[in-house]
Design a protein around this motif. Structure first.
Motif, PDB file in Angstrom:
ATOM      1  N   PRO A 270       0.814  -1.229   0.000  1.00  0.00           N
ATOM      2  CA  PRO A 270       0.000   0.000   0.000  1.00  0.00           C
ATOM      3  C   PRO A 270       0.842   1.272   0.000  1.00  0.00           C
ATOM      4  CG  PRO A 270      -0.793  -1.539   1.654  1.00  0.00           C
ATOM      5  CD  PRO A 270       0.486  -2.097   1.122  1.00  0.00           C
TER       6      PRO A 270
ATOM      7  N   ALA B 124       2.122   5.746  -2.579  1.00  0.00           N
ATOM      8  CA  ALA B 124       2.143   7.072  -1.965  1.00  0.00           C
ATOM      9  C   ALA B 124       3.207   8.039  -2.482  1.00  0.00           C
ATOM     10  CB  ALA B 124       2.259   6.927  -0.448  1.00  0.00           C
TER      11      ALA B 124
ATOM     12  N   TYR C 145      -5.571  13.987  -2.368  1.00  0.00           N
ATOM     13  CA  TYR C 145      -6.147  12.667  -2.114  1.00  0.00           C
ATOM     14  C   TYR C 145      -5.107  11.739  -1.481  1.00  0.00           C
ATOM     15  CZ  TYR C 145      -8.417   8.191  -2.946  1.00  0.00           C
ATOM     16  OH  TYR C 145      -8.966   6.947  -2.771  1.00  0.00           O
ATOM     17  N   THR C 146      -3.878  11.786  -1.943  1.00  0.00           N
ATOM     18  CA  THR C 146      -2.812  10.941  -1.401  1.00  0.00           C
ATOM     19  C   THR C 146      -2.528  11.308   0.046  1.00  0.00           C
ATOM     20  OG1 THR C 146      -1.828  10.750  -3.588  1.00  0.00           O
ATOM     21  CG2 THR C 146      -0.447  10.153  -1.723  1.00  0.00           C
ATOM     22  N   TYR C 147      -2.451  12.601   0.342  1.00  0.00           N
ATOM     23  CA  TYR C 147      -2.199  13.017   1.721  1.00  0.00           C
ATOM     24  C   TYR C 147      -3.319  12.534   2.643  1.00  0.00           C
ATOM     25  CZ  TYR C 147       1.634  15.956   0.214  1.00  0.00           C
ATOM     26  OH  TYR C 147       2.831  16.394  -0.294  1.00  0.00           O
ATOM     27  N   ARG C 148      -4.536  12.599   2.151  1.00  0.00           N
ATOM     28  CA  ARG C 148      -5.673  12.191   2.993  1.00  0.00           C
ATOM     29  C   ARG C 148      -5.689  10.694   3.259  1.00  0.00           C
ATOM     30  NH1 ARG C 148     -10.621  15.920   0.685  1.00  0.00           N
ATOM     31  NH2 ARG C 148     -10.015  17.796   1.800  1.00  0.00           N
ATOM     32  N   TRP C 149      -5.550   9.864   2.228  1.00  0.00           N
ATOM     33  CA  TRP C 149      -5.623   8.424   2.491  1.00  0.00           C
ATOM     34  C   TRP C 149      -4.400   7.945   3.241  1.00  0.00           C
ATOM     35  CZ3 TRP C 149      -2.005   4.953   1.025  1.00  0.00           C
ATOM     36  CH2 TRP C 149      -1.275   5.160  -0.133  1.00  0.00           C
ATOM     37  N   LEU C 150      -3.250   8.551   2.997  1.00  0.00           N
ATOM     38  CA  LEU C 150      -2.057   8.135   3.716  1.00  0.00           C
ATOM     39  C   LEU C 150      -2.150   8.500   5.199  1.00  0.00           C
ATOM     40  CD1 LEU C 150       0.707   6.805   3.539  1.00  0.00           C
ATOM     41  CD2 LEU C 150       1.658   9.034   2.927  1.00  0.00           C
TER      42      LEU C 150
ATOM     43  N   LEU D 279      -4.725   8.461   6.961  1.00  0.00           N
ATOM     44  CA  LEU D 279      -5.592   7.459   7.593  1.00  0.00           C
ATOM     45  C   LEU D 279      -4.932   6.089   7.639  1.00  0.00           C
ATOM     46  CD1 LEU D 279      -9.019   8.417   6.006  1.00  0.00           C
ATOM     47  CD2 LEU D 279      -8.243   8.868   8.335  1.00  0.00           C
ATOM     48  N   ALA D 280      -4.327   5.670   6.543  1.00  0.00           N
ATOM     49  CA  ALA D 280      -3.765   4.323   6.453  1.00  0.00           C
ATOM     50  C   ALA D 280      -2.512   4.147   7.298  1.00  0.00           C
ATOM     51  CB  ALA D 280      -3.445   3.995   4.993  1.00  0.00           C
TER      52      ALA D 280
ATOM     53  N   CYS E 235       1.557  14.877   6.792  1.00  0.00           N
ATOM     54  CA  CYS E 235       0.353  14.840   5.958  1.00  0.00           C
ATOM     55  C   CYS E 235      -0.744  15.725   6.544  1.00  0.00           C
ATOM     56  CB  CYS E 235      -0.162  13.407   5.813  1.00  0.00           C
ATOM     57  SG  CYS E 235       0.830  12.382   4.725  1.00  0.00           S
ATOM     58  N   THR E 236      -0.910  15.660   7.852  1.00  0.00           N
ATOM     59  CA  THR E 236      -1.938  16.471   8.503  1.00  0.00           C
ATOM     60  C   THR E 236      -1.639  17.961   8.361  1.00  0.00           C
ATOM     61  OG1 THR E 236      -2.289  14.687  10.079  1.00  0.00           O
ATOM     62  CG2 THR E 236      -3.168  16.832  10.666  1.00  0.00           C
TER      63      THR E 236
END
Length: 126
Positions: free
Chosen positions: A53, A57, A67-72, A74-75, A112-113
């Protein structure tokens, strides 16, 4: 000062958070691969698939894809949890590698945040 929609260059803080997230993600990929394949493998090294996964990134991070910053963001908590569990259940080198995984994961989450918050604030102000 141009608005967030008009500007074409990222701010210094956006570049810093991108570079932190990008570098820490690459370091986490390398750490996980080295850990599971050479340094302290578990079983036959099949846990190295946990890196898959993360491989998606770096390109999105480098291109400032929200979108990448957001899902990363979380993941990455899955990697924090795995690192915390393995740091308490393993000993020796595996324990130190797990703590390294936790530290890198927290750096990725923080970067990311910060990127997400700055860009959303700039968009809201515009």
């Amino acid at each position: 000062m141009p608005s967030a929609l008009e500007r074409t260059e990222p701010t210094a803080v956006e570049r810093l958070t991108r570079n932190l997230a990008f570098g820490a993600t690459l370091a986490l990929i390398l750490l996980c691969l080295a850990w599971e394949l050479w340094l302290a493998p578990t079983g036959r090294g099949t846990l190295a698939v946990k890196v898959l996964p993360l491989l998606a990134a770096p390109i999105g991070l480098w291109r400032y894809r929200m979108y990448t910053y957001r899902w990363l963001a979380l993941a990455i908590w899955l990697y924090v949890l795995e690192g915390l569990v393995r740091s308490t259940s393993e000993g020796g080198l595996g324990q130190w590698l797990a703590l390294g995984e936790v530290v890198l994961s927290v750096v990725i989450f923080t970067a990311c945040t910060a990127q997400i918050r700055r860009r959303l604030a700039a968009a809201k102000a515009a």
